[in-house]
Design a protein around this motif. Structure first.
Motif, PDB file in Angstrom:
ATOM      1  N   LEU A  15       0.840  -1.193   0.000  1.00 17.06           N
ATOM      2  CA  LEU A  15       0.000   0.000   0.000  1.00 17.06           C
ATOM      3  C   LEU A  15       0.873   1.240   0.000  1.00 17.06           C
ATOM      4  N   THR A  16       0.666   2.117  -0.976  1.00 15.59           N
ATOM      5  CA  THR A  16       1.423   3.363  -1.005  1.00 15.59           C
ATOM      6  C   THR A  16       0.923   4.286   0.093  1.00 15.59           C
ATOM      7  N   LYS A  17       1.809   4.615   1.010  1.00 16.65           N
ATOM      8  CA  LYS A  17       1.537   5.555   2.107  1.00 16.65           C
ATOM      9  C   LYS A  17       2.788   6.407   2.247  1.00 16.65           C
ATOM     10  N   GLN A  18       2.674   7.675   2.004  1.00 18.61           N
ATOM     11  CA  GLN A  18       3.847   8.543   2.014  1.00 18.61           C
ATOM     12  C   GLN A  18       4.387   8.776   3.426  1.00 18.61           C
ATOM     13  N   ALA A  19       5.686   8.903   3.524  1.00 15.71           N
ATOM     14  CA  ALA A  19       6.334   9.233   4.796  1.00 15.71           C
ATOM     15  C   ALA A  19       5.737  10.530   5.327  1.00 15.71           C
ATOM     16  N   GLY A  20       5.544  10.568   6.617  1.00 17.11           N
ATOM     17  CA  GLY A  20       4.999  11.762   7.257  1.00 17.11           C
ATOM     18  C   GLY A  20       3.494  11.750   7.406  1.00 17.11           C
ATOM     19  N   THR A  21       2.807  10.859   6.676  1.00 14.86           N
ATOM     20  CA  THR A  21       1.353  10.776   6.840  1.00 14.86           C
ATOM     21  C   THR A  21       1.037  10.061   8.144  1.00 14.86           C
ATOM     22  N   MET A  22      -0.157  10.287   8.652  1.00 14.07           N
ATOM     23  CA  MET A  22      -0.551   9.732   9.946  1.00 14.07           C
ATOM     24  C   MET A  22      -0.770   8.226   9.855  1.00 14.07           C
ATOM     25  N   GLY A  23      -0.118   7.499  10.739  1.00 16.26           N
ATOM     26  CA  GLY A  23      -0.307   6.054  10.849  1.00 16.26           C
ATOM     27  C   GLY A  23      -1.205   5.762  12.040  1.00 16.26           C
ATOM     28  N   ALA A  24      -0.975   4.660  12.690  1.00 13.00           N
ATOM     29  CA  ALA A  24      -1.791   4.270  13.842  1.00 13.00           C
ATOM     30  C   ALA A  24      -1.332   4.970  15.110  1.00 13.00           C
ATOM     31  N   GLY A  25      -2.253   5.211  16.008  1.00 11.87           N
ATOM     32  CA  GLY A  25      -1.928   5.767  17.311  1.00 11.87           C
ATOM     33  C   GLY A  25      -1.279   7.127  17.273  1.00 11.87           C
ATOM     34  N   GLY A  26      -1.524   7.899  16.245  1.00 13.53           N
ATOM     35  CA  GLY A  26      -0.952   9.236  16.152  1.00 13.53           C
ATOM     36  C   GLY A  26       0.514   9.250  15.744  1.00 13.53           C
ATOM     37  N   ASP A  27       1.051   8.101  15.376  1.00 14.29           N
ATOM     38  CA  ASP A  27       2.450   8.008  14.963  1.00 14.29           C
ATOM     39  C   ASP A  27       2.545   8.231  13.455  1.00 14.29           C
ATOM     40  N   ARG A  28       3.443   9.084  13.053  1.00 17.77           N
ATOM     41  CA  ARG A  28       3.616   9.359  11.624  1.00 17.77           C
ATOM     42  C   ARG A  28       4.466   8.269  10.968  1.00 17.77           C
ATOM     43  N   ARG A  29       4.120   7.939   9.740  1.00 17.94           N
ATOM     44  CA  ARG A  29       4.870   6.931   9.003  1.00 17.94           C
ATOM     45  C   ARG A  29       6.281   7.433   8.717  1.00 17.94           C
ATOM     46  N   ARG A  30       7.235   6.508   8.849  1.00 19.54           N
ATOM     47  CA  ARG A  30       8.622   6.797   8.506  1.00 19.54           C
ATOM     48  C   ARG A  30       9.216   5.508   7.929  1.00 19.54           C
ATOM     49  N   TYR A  31      10.121   5.679   7.024  1.00 19.53           N
ATOM     50  CA  TYR A  31      10.668   4.510   6.335  1.00 19.53           C
ATOM     51  C   TYR A  31      12.151   4.318   6.580  1.00 19.53           C
ATOM     52  N   ALA A  32      12.704   5.001   7.567  1.00 21.24           N
ATOM     53  CA  ALA A  32      14.044   4.666   8.039  1.00 21.24           C
ATOM     54  C   ALA A  32      13.876   3.383   8.848  1.00 21.24           C
ATOM     55  N   ARG A  33      14.945   2.656   9.083  1.00 25.56           N
ATOM     56  CA  ARG A  33      14.832   1.408   9.843  1.00 25.56           C
ATOM     57  C   ARG A  33      14.204   1.712  11.186  1.00 25.56           C
ATOM     58  N   HIS A  34      13.222   0.900  11.551  1.00 21.88           N
ATOM     59  CA  HIS A  34      12.493   1.101  12.801  1.00 21.88           C
ATOM     60  C   HIS A  34      12.185  -0.247  13.432  1.00 21.88           C
ATOM     61  N   TRP A  35      11.996  -0.228  14.720  1.00 18.22           N
ATOM     62  CA  TRP A  35      11.655  -1.438  15.451  1.00 18.22           C
ATOM     63  C   TRP A  35      10.150  -1.570  15.503  1.00 18.22           C
ATOM     64  N   THR A  36       9.679  -2.794  15.394  1.00 19.15           N
ATOM     65  CA  THR A  36       8.266  -3.082  15.568  1.00 19.15           C
ATOM     66  C   THR A  36       8.147  -4.463  16.208  1.00 19.15           C
ATOM     67  N   PRO A  37       7.194  -4.657  17.097  1.00 16.11           N
ATOM     68  CA  PRO A  37       7.061  -5.963  17.728  1.00 16.11           C
ATOM     69  C   PRO A  37       6.459  -7.011  16.791  1.00 16.11           C
ATOM     70  N   VAL A  38       5.917  -6.591  15.663  1.00  9.33           N
ATOM     71  CA  VAL A  38       5.367  -7.523  14.680  1.00  9.33           C
ATOM     72  C   VAL A  38       6.220  -7.419  13.425  1.00  9.33           C
ATOM     73  N   HIS A  39       6.721  -8.540  12.954  1.00  9.07           N
ATOM     74  CA  HIS A  39       7.517  -8.543  11.736  1.00  9.07           C
ATOM     75  C   HIS A  39       7.303  -9.856  11.008  1.00  9.07           C
ATOM     76  N   ILE A  40       7.814  -9.939   9.809  1.00  9.72           N
ATOM     77  CA  ILE A  40       7.657 -11.131   8.979  1.00  9.72           C
ATOM     78  C   ILE A  40       8.816 -12.081   9.236  1.00  9.72           C
ATOM     79  N   ASP A  41       8.506 -13.346   9.442  1.00 13.01           N
ATOM     80  CA  ASP A  41       9.498 -14.418   9.432  1.00 13.01           C
ATOM     81  C   ASP A  41       9.185 -15.262   8.207  1.00 13.01           C
ATOM     82  N   VAL A  42      10.143 -15.377   7.314  1.00 14.72           N
ATOM     83  CA  VAL A  42       9.954 -16.158   6.096  1.00 14.72           C
ATOM     84  C   VAL A  42      10.702 -17.470   6.273  1.00 14.72           C
ATOM     85  N   VAL A  43       9.972 -18.572   6.253  1.00 17.20           N
ATOM     86  CA  VAL A  43      10.562 -19.893   6.430  1.00 17.20           C
ATOM     87  C   VAL A  43      11.037 -20.391   5.073  1.00 17.20           C
ATOM     88  N   VAL A  44      12.308 -20.768   5.006  1.00 18.60           N
ATOM     89  CA  VAL A  44      12.942 -21.199   3.760  1.00 18.60           C
ATOM     90  C   VAL A  44      13.657 -22.527   3.990  1.00 18.60           C
TER      91      VAL A  44
END
Length: 166
Positions: free
Chosen positions: A48-77
């Motif tokens: 989904l195209t969402k520009q940096a600086g636009t409002m995300g969840a919980g009043g947090d603005r979107r940013r695309y520098a490396r960031h920590w999140t408690p939910v991430h993708i694990d790809v099993v290979v």
């Protein structure tokens, strides 16, 4: 109930190129210029195209520098080292090199948009702490065996009931 994965990105075409090259996903549908469906994992992925600086969840603005999140993708290979090389060629950033762990082998990376993900392969020796024995892989995978959206590596994932093992 259905599960799907939405990934916000600043440039959907660049993200489509990355995710198809890094993971072998294919474009399913396009919804205008800013919304792409990717297929090939057990759940569809929606970029989904969402520009940096636009409002995300919980009043947090979107940013695309490396960031920590408690939910991430694990790809099993099947082969973590080969998957790391493929992801790096597609533009991923290696954060922690592949190494052995009690449950198998894992590497930690980020996509070009700052979203972290892991590549992992479970070892055949995995056990569940809740039962003390290896679960029946055939029983766990019965619901997936005839679904073309599930690749072979997803059909042999042992189930872990204690997240401390992971």
């Amino acid at each position: 109930m259905t599960f799907l994965l939405n990934i916000d990105v600043p440039d959907v075409e660049r993200a489509t190129t990355f995710y198809t090259a890094a993971f072998g996903l294919t474009v399913g549908r396009r919804f205008g210029n800013d919304f792409v469906e990717l297929l090939g994992w057990p759940a569809p992925v929606y970029l989904l195209t969402k520009q940096a600086g636009t409002m995300g969840a919980g009043g947090d603005r979107r940013r695309y520098a490396r960031h920590w999140t408690p939910v991430h993708i694990d790809v099993v290979v099947d082969d973590v080292d080969a998957a790391v090389e493929r992801a790096l060629r597609a533009g991923a950033i290696l954060e922690v090199a592949a190494s052995d762990a009690p449950y198998g082998r894992i590497a930690m990376l980020a996509d070009p948009f700052g979203h972290g993900f892991c590549l992992l392969a479970f070892s055949a020796q995995g056990t569940t702490r809740c039962s003390g024995r290896r679960p029946s892989v055939a029983r766990q995978n019965k619901k997936y065996e005839n679904n073309p959206m599930h690749s072979r590596e997803h059909l042999e994932i042992p189930h872990f009931c204690d997240t401390e093992m992971m």
